[in-house]
Design an enzyme around this catalytic site. Structure first.
Site, PDB file in Angstrom:
ATOM      1  N   GLU A   7       0.842  -1.190   0.000  1.00  0.00           N
ATOM      2  CA  GLU A   7       0.000   0.000   0.000  1.00  0.00           C
ATOM      3  C   GLU A   7       0.880   1.244   0.000  1.00  0.00           C
ATOM      4  O   GLU A   7       1.791   1.370   0.834  1.00  0.00           O
ATOM      5  CB  GLU A   7      -0.898  -0.020   1.239  1.00  0.00           C
ATOM      6  CG  GLU A   7      -1.860   1.136   1.350  1.00  0.00           C
ATOM      7  CD  GLU A   7      -2.733   1.025   2.602  1.00  0.00           C
ATOM      8  OE1 GLU A   7      -3.268   2.067   3.012  1.00  0.00           O
ATOM      9  OE2 GLU A   7      -2.853  -0.084   3.161  1.00  0.00           O
ATOM     10  N   SER A   8       0.656   2.146  -0.940  1.00  0.00           N
ATOM     11  CA  SER A   8       1.378   3.408  -1.042  1.00  0.00           C
ATOM     12  C   SER A   8       2.878   3.144  -1.210  1.00  0.00           C
ATOM     13  O   SER A   8       3.286   2.553  -2.202  1.00  0.00           O
ATOM     14  CB  SER A   8       1.070   4.286   0.164  1.00  0.00           C
ATOM     15  OG  SER A   8       1.557   5.588  -0.041  1.00  0.00           O
ATOM     16  N   SER A   9       3.722   3.549  -0.266  1.00  0.00           N
ATOM     17  CA  SER A   9       5.146   3.243  -0.386  1.00  0.00           C
ATOM     18  C   SER A   9       5.364   1.738  -0.499  1.00  0.00           C
ATOM     19  O   SER A   9       6.249   1.274  -1.234  1.00  0.00           O
ATOM     20  CB  SER A   9       5.916   3.798   0.814  1.00  0.00           C
ATOM     21  OG  SER A   9       7.297   3.544   0.698  1.00  0.00           O
TER      22      SER A   9
END
Length: 312
Positions: A155-157
């Site tokens: 998720e995200s990074s």
């Protein structure tokens, strides 16, 4: 090795506007309270070579399947392995299905992943991606796990790292799911910076061709000509942290890798898997894009759908 040296002048912008990481990700409250996991969550200190200093945590359900699958679940910036364990559904799903969950933890201040250095963007280069691959190798041996059922989700990074893992270790991962990330290599630091933020990429200003994006993936593991993991890419149209154009560029990247036309998916399904989400499929499910209209950063995790994509 001259990694990514071929980039066009547009992609040279990857190294511009490099700043310290902003603190931008917050742990989202699940739609419904997660049922408490019943197995063991523990840190593993000696999993193999680890020059980048990433930390390894493992969740083992009470009932481990014979030759279990492995899911590598990768947290967002400001996150931790424990926060991702407690706030996302993978441990509970492991209780149901008997797989092992590896929760890597970033060693850096701000807890983002290094997706910018040459080391992490190179197979066996000694960066964060190498550390996570060594975690997988340890778990395969420790639990007699099935090497054909190793999966990554982030998720995200962590989504950025899932993309990087799919590029640097294609022989290891059968599939990867990317929740609100960027293309593999988009954060590349021309100056060689480790764990560097690239605002040009995050703002969606990097645009290139499927062929150039694909070559970035191919150059992460030169000479590799084996199978590639299947990919599922989620992104929200209202993402102001990692601009929605990163969805387009990530789709172009994997279309370039697989030889698909990004403008001609095999199927387009409106309001799938829910209202205002559109699902695009290429290559009989080799690549799936899910674009969430009106959704910001980041698209909520869909654990049961992830299991279906992984075939678990």
């Amino acid at each position: 090795m001259k990694l990514l040296g071929y980039l066009s002048s547009a992609l040279a912008l990857l190294g511009s506007a490099v700043t310290a990481h902003p603190v931008y990700d917050e742990l989202m409250t699940p739609v419904a309270p997660l049922k408490r996991a019943t197995g063991a969550f523990q840190q593993i200190n000696n999993f193999g070579p680890n020059p980048s200093g990433a930390r390894m945590f493992v969740y083992t359900p009470n009932r481990i399947a014979e030759n279990p699958a492995i899911v590598v679940a990768i947290h967002y910036c400001t996150g931790t392995a424990r926060a991702f364990y407690s706030g996302r559904p993978y441990a509970q799903l492991a209780d149901q299905k008997g797989f092992i969950v590896i929760y890597p933890e970033s060693p850096y201040s701000g807890s983002c992943w290094d997706v910018s250095s040459r080391a992490t963007l190179t197979h066996n280069g000694g960066g964060n991606s190498n550390a996570i691959a060594n975690m997988v190798t340890w778990a395969l041996q420790q639990y007699r796990a099935d090497p054909t059922k190793v999966f990554a989700v982030g998720e995200s990074s962590g989504a950025m790292m899932a993309n990087v893992l799919a590029g640097t270790y294609p022989e290891m991962f059968a599939a990867a799911i990317v929740y609100s990330g960027t293309p593999a290599g988009c954060f590349y630091s021309i100056s060689g910076g480790v764990n560097q933020w690239n605002s040009t990429c995050s703002n969606g200003q990097i645009r290139s061709t499927p062929e150039i994006w694909a070559k970035m993936v191919f150059d992460m593991y030169p000479g590799y000509d084996g199978p590639r993991p299947k990919m599922q890419i989620y992104h929200g149209s209202a993402d102001s942290t990692l601009h929605a154009n990163n969805y387009n560029e990530t789709i172009k990247q994997w279309c370039g890798v697989f030889g698909f036309d990004p403008n001609r998916p095999d199927s387009t399904q409106a309001n799938t898997p829910q209202a205002r989400y559109t699902t695009y499929t290429w290559g009989n499910g080799q690549l799936v894009g899910v674009y969430a209209q009106g959704v910001g950063h980041s698209v909520p995790i869909r654990g049961q759908d992830d299991m279906r994509f992984f075939g678990l």
